[in-house]
Design a protein around this motif. Structure first.
Motif, PDB file in Angstrom:
ATOM      1  N   PRO A 187       0.849  -1.200   0.000  1.00  0.00           N
ATOM      2  CA  PRO A 187       0.000   0.000   0.000  1.00  0.00           C
ATOM      3  C   PRO A 187       0.878   1.242   0.000  1.00  0.00           C
ATOM      4  CG  PRO A 187       0.164  -0.880   2.216  1.00  0.00           C
ATOM      5  CD  PRO A 187       0.898  -1.852   1.324  1.00  0.00           C
ATOM      6  N   PRO A 188       0.340   2.398  -0.313  1.00  0.00           N
ATOM      7  CA  PRO A 188       1.141   3.625  -0.252  1.00  0.00           C
ATOM      8  C   PRO A 188       1.740   3.830   1.142  1.00  0.00           C
ATOM      9  CG  PRO A 188      -0.927   4.026  -1.398  1.00  0.00           C
ATOM     10  CD  PRO A 188      -1.035   2.652  -0.803  1.00  0.00           C
ATOM     11  N   HIS A 189       3.014   4.156   1.186  1.00  0.00           N
ATOM     12  CA  HIS A 189       3.709   4.318   2.463  1.00  0.00           C
ATOM     13  C   HIS A 189       4.966   5.145   2.227  1.00  0.00           C
ATOM     14  CE1 HIS A 189       5.724   0.923   0.528  1.00  0.00           C
ATOM     15  NE2 HIS A 189       6.772   1.152   1.295  1.00  0.00           N
ATOM     16  N   THR A 190       5.640   5.501   3.305  1.00  0.00           N
ATOM     17  CA  THR A 190       6.909   6.212   3.218  1.00  0.00           C
ATOM     18  C   THR A 190       7.930   5.531   4.127  1.00  0.00           C
ATOM     19  OG1 THR A 190       6.441   7.731   5.043  1.00  0.00           O
ATOM     20  CG2 THR A 190       5.726   8.406   2.832  1.00  0.00           C
ATOM     21  N   HIS A 191       9.201   5.851   3.925  1.00  0.00           N
ATOM     22  CA  HIS A 191      10.281   5.404   4.799  1.00  0.00           C
ATOM     23  C   HIS A 191      11.040   6.634   5.286  1.00  0.00           C
ATOM     24  CE1 HIS A 191       9.755   1.186   3.751  1.00  0.00           C
ATOM     25  NE2 HIS A 191       9.778   1.512   2.469  1.00  0.00           N
ATOM     26  N   ASP A 192      11.689   6.483   6.436  1.00  0.00           N
ATOM     27  CA  ASP A 192      12.539   7.570   6.901  1.00  0.00           C
ATOM     28  C   ASP A 192      13.973   7.389   6.423  1.00  0.00           C
ATOM     29  OD1 ASP A 192      13.316   5.455   8.450  1.00  0.00           O
ATOM     30  OD2 ASP A 192      12.907   6.404  10.389  1.00  0.00           O
ATOM     31  N   ALA A 193      14.179   6.394   5.556  1.00  0.00           N
ATOM     32  CA  ALA A 193      15.502   6.112   5.008  1.00  0.00           C
ATOM     33  C   ALA A 193      15.431   6.101   3.483  1.00  0.00           C
ATOM     34  CB  ALA A 193      16.001   4.760   5.516  1.00  0.00           C
ATOM     35  N   TRP A 194      16.588   6.213   2.843  1.00  0.00           N
ATOM     36  CA  TRP A 194      16.671   5.991   1.410  1.00  0.00           C
ATOM     37  C   TRP A 194      16.519   4.500   1.131  1.00  0.00           C
ATOM     38  CZ3 TRP A 194      17.481   9.852  -2.294  1.00  0.00           C
ATOM     39  CH2 TRP A 194      17.842  11.109  -1.807  1.00  0.00           C
TER      40      TRP A 194
ATOM     41  N   PRO B 150      13.640   8.081  -2.385  1.00  0.00           N
ATOM     42  CA  PRO B 150      14.079   8.974  -1.311  1.00  0.00           C
ATOM     43  C   PRO B 150      13.197   8.869  -0.070  1.00  0.00           C
ATOM     44  CG  PRO B 150      12.859  10.198  -2.956  1.00  0.00           C
ATOM     45  CD  PRO B 150      12.982   8.805  -3.485  1.00  0.00           C
ATOM     46  N   PRO B 151      13.729   9.270   1.084  1.00  0.00           N
ATOM     47  CA  PRO B 151      12.938   9.233   2.320  1.00  0.00           C
ATOM     48  C   PRO B 151      11.798  10.243   2.293  1.00  0.00           C
ATOM     49  CG  PRO B 151      15.040  10.329   2.684  1.00  0.00           C
ATOM     50  CD  PRO B 151      15.097   9.758   1.305  1.00  0.00           C
ATOM     51  N   GLY B 152      10.708   9.860   2.958  1.00  0.00           N
ATOM     52  CA  GLY B 152       9.602  10.794   3.144  1.00  0.00           C
ATOM     53  C   GLY B 152       8.682  10.977   1.965  1.00  0.00           C
ATOM     54  N   VAL B 153       8.914  10.267   0.865  1.00  0.00           N
ATOM     55  CA  VAL B 153       8.086  10.428  -0.329  1.00  0.00           C
ATOM     56  C   VAL B 153       7.199   9.193  -0.504  1.00  0.00           C
ATOM     57  CG1 VAL B 153       8.082  10.822  -2.815  1.00  0.00           C
ATOM     58  CG2 VAL B 153       9.881  11.845  -1.393  1.00  0.00           C
ATOM     59  N   PRO B 154       5.864   9.356  -0.607  1.00  0.00           N
ATOM     60  CA  PRO B 154       4.966   8.199  -0.697  1.00  0.00           C
ATOM     61  C   PRO B 154       5.213   7.365  -1.956  1.00  0.00           C
ATOM     62  CG  PRO B 154       3.752  10.197  -0.146  1.00  0.00           C
ATOM     63  CD  PRO B 154       5.124  10.634  -0.537  1.00  0.00           C
ATOM     64  N   HIS B 155       5.148   6.044  -1.780  1.00  0.00           N
ATOM     65  CA  HIS B 155       5.238   5.127  -2.904  1.00  0.00           C
ATOM     66  C   HIS B 155       4.511   3.836  -2.544  1.00  0.00           C
ATOM     67  CE1 HIS B 155       8.724   4.277  -0.302  1.00  0.00           C
ATOM     68  NE2 HIS B 155       8.583   3.010  -0.678  1.00  0.00           N
ATOM     69  N   ASP B 156       4.163   3.050  -3.556  1.00  0.00           N
ATOM     70  CA  ASP B 156       3.538   1.754  -3.347  1.00  0.00           C
ATOM     71  C   ASP B 156       4.327   0.744  -4.163  1.00  0.00           C
ATOM     72  OD1 ASP B 156       2.819   2.279  -5.941  1.00  0.00           O
ATOM     73  OD2 ASP B 156       0.673   2.456  -5.542  1.00  0.00           O
ATOM     74  N   GLY B 157       3.743  -0.437  -4.452  1.00  0.00           N
ATOM     75  CA  GLY B 157       4.467  -1.406  -5.258  1.00  0.00           C
ATOM     76  C   GLY B 157       3.703  -2.691  -5.443  1.00  0.00           C
ATOM     77  N   ARG B 158       3.814  -3.267  -6.649  1.00  0.00           N
ATOM     78  CA  ARG B 158       3.171  -4.540  -6.946  1.00  0.00           C
ATOM     79  C   ARG B 158       3.917  -5.197  -8.097  1.00  0.00           C
ATOM     80  NH1 ARG B 158       0.549  -0.370  -8.405  1.00  0.00           N
ATOM     81  NH2 ARG B 158      -0.694  -0.365  -6.520  1.00  0.00           N
TER      82      ARG B 158
ATOM     83  N   LEU C  97      18.558  -2.268   0.330  1.00  0.00           N
ATOM     84  CA  LEU C  97      19.340  -1.657   1.391  1.00  0.00           C
ATOM     85  C   LEU C  97      18.645  -0.367   1.805  1.00  0.00           C
ATOM     86  CD1 LEU C  97      22.944  -1.996  -0.088  1.00  0.00           C
ATOM     87  CD2 LEU C  97      21.908  -3.421   1.686  1.00  0.00           C
ATOM     88  N   TYR C  98      18.480  -0.170   3.095  1.00  0.00           N
ATOM     89  CA  TYR C  98      17.929   1.076   3.607  1.00  0.00           C
ATOM     90  C   TYR C  98      19.083   1.916   4.145  1.00  0.00           C
ATOM     91  CZ  TYR C  98      13.364  -1.048   3.071  1.00  0.00           C
ATOM     92  OH  TYR C  98      12.240  -1.639   2.537  1.00  0.00           O
ATOM     93  N   LEU C  99      19.250   3.113   3.580  1.00  0.00           N
ATOM     94  CA  LEU C  99      20.362   3.994   3.897  1.00  0.00           C
ATOM     95  C   LEU C  99      19.906   5.123   4.806  1.00  0.00           C
ATOM     96  CD1 LEU C  99      21.634   4.451   0.215  1.00  0.00           C
ATOM     97  CD2 LEU C  99      22.258   2.635   1.818  1.00  0.00           C
ATOM     98  N   GLU C 100      20.709   5.442   5.789  1.00  0.00           N
ATOM     99  CA  GLU C 100      20.374   6.546   6.682  1.00  0.00           C
ATOM    100  C   GLU C 100      20.155   7.826   5.878  1.00  0.00           C
ATOM    101  OE1 GLU C 100      23.419   6.862   9.599  1.00  0.00           O
ATOM    102  OE2 GLU C 100      22.924   4.963  10.582  1.00  0.00           O
ATOM    103  N   PRO C 101      19.219   8.672   6.290  1.00  0.00           N
ATOM    104  CA  PRO C 101      18.885   9.880   5.509  1.00  0.00           C
ATOM    105  C   PRO C 101      20.097  10.751   5.196  1.00  0.00           C
ATOM    106  CG  PRO C 101      17.274   9.537   7.251  1.00  0.00           C
ATOM    107  CD  PRO C 101      18.358   8.519   7.478  1.00  0.00           C
ATOM    108  N   GLY C 102      21.021  10.847   6.131  1.00  0.00           N
ATOM    109  CA  GLY C 102      22.159  11.730   5.938  1.00  0.00           C
ATOM    110  C   GLY C 102      23.182  11.240   4.939  1.00  0.00           C
ATOM    111  N   THR C 103      23.084   9.982   4.509  1.00  0.00           N
ATOM    112  CA  THR C 103      24.101   9.443   3.602  1.00  0.00           C
ATOM    113  C   THR C 103      24.101  10.150   2.251  1.00  0.00           C
ATOM    114  OG1 THR C 103      22.568   7.708   2.893  1.00  0.00           O
ATOM    115  CG2 THR C 103      24.133   7.149   4.645  1.00  0.00           C
ATOM    116  N   LEU C 104      22.950  10.601   1.804  1.00  0.00           N
ATOM    117  CA  LEU C 104      22.857  11.298   0.514  1.00  0.00           C
ATOM    118  C   LEU C 104      22.352  12.727   0.657  1.00  0.00           C
ATOM    119  CD1 LEU C 104      21.481   8.370  -1.678  1.00  0.00           C
ATOM    120  CD2 LEU C 104      23.769   9.371  -1.758  1.00  0.00           C
TER     121      LEU C 104
END
Length: 262
Positions: A28-35, A65-73, A85-92
């Motif tokens: 479902p549509p969601h966001t992550h706090d990581a890349w 990118p972090p904080g941007v809604p996306h879904d997937g199927r 791989l989930y990258l810490e926000p500050g890495t990029l």
């Protein structure tokens, strides 16, 4: 049907590793706090990022990118297999979120190979220095793509630094060292350390360190120390970790090597 394996690697800059195979799962549509750095190995994924349609396939690396809604199927009935791989926000950095929203697919075979190598370094036992080195090269390449400054990998000539890093490794065979700390010590970028060492000594720092650890393990085994104790004494996580590297280096197991001495 789903198969999922996830773990938290003790590597600065990485928050999680996630490997999965999905047949009919729909995100479902969601966001992550990581890349989110995604490799699709089989099948293909259809997703929306910031309400724009995109696709992920084995032909490209996908960076969300972090904080941007996306879904997937899955795009096809057979499902898909992926490594993330989930990258810490500050890495990029937050300044690169916009370019990633605009261009989440990166068709770059070198980058894909580097990411695959990083995944391999993260399991079954995390190879600390190798993972740190590979991550530094991956982040450098990702930043170049987002900044549209992609260029051929640099050749770094810094023999003084390379020799000093080798001295540090020789002094810390068991404990190892952190790439970020080493780079900070000499006031250079982590990739500078890796490239300078590789050009000077013919192999990257992590392979040099593994070779030194194997040399130490050989001496301890021939002195009669049990293989399980040798593994820890030589800087490996446990006996299977030692065995994997020992077999790759010498074509035999530590136990068989020790028995050969009679």
């Amino acid at each position: 049907m789903s198969e999922v394996v996830a773990w938290h690697p003790a590597v600065p800059g990485l928050t999680e590793v996630f490997h999965a195979s999905f047949t009919d799962h729909v995100y479902p549509p969601h966001t992550h706090d990581a890349w989110t750095l995604l490799l699709v190995d089989d099948g293909a994924v259809h997703y929306e990022l910031d309400r724009h349609a995109h696709g992920a396939s084995p032909a490209a690396v996908t960076l969300l990118p972090p904080g941007v809604p996306h879904d997937g199927r899955s795009r096809f009935p057979g499902g898909f297999r992926k490594r993330v791989l989930y990258l810490e926000p500050g890495t990029l950095g937050t300044g690169r979120v916009g370019p990633a929203v605009d261009r989440p697919a990166i068709a770059d075979r070198l980058l894909r190979d580097r990411i695959s190598g990083l995944h391999a370094a993260l399991r079954p036992h995390t190879e600390d220095l190798e993972a740190q080195s590979r991550l530094a090269l991956v982040l450098e390449r990702l930043a170049q793509h987002l900044d549209r400054t992609v260029d051929r990998p640099a050749v770094v000539r810094d023999d003084v630094l390379a020799d000093r890093v080798r001295e540090l490794l020789d002094a810390r065979v068991v404990d190892g060292l952190r790439l970020d700390d080493t780079a900070a010590l000499f006031g250079v970028h982590p990739t500078h350390v890796v490239r300078a060492f590789t050009r000077r000594h013919g192999l990257p720092p992590h392979r040099y360190l593994t070779g030194r650890r194997i040399d130490l393990a050989r001496r301890l085994l021939l002195d009669g120390m049990p293989a399980a104790e040798v593994a820890v004494a030589a800087g490996f996580v446990d006996q299977p970790h030692l065995t994997r590297h020992f077999r790759r280096m010498l074509g035999t197991t530590p136990v068989a090597y020790a028995r050969s001495a009679g």
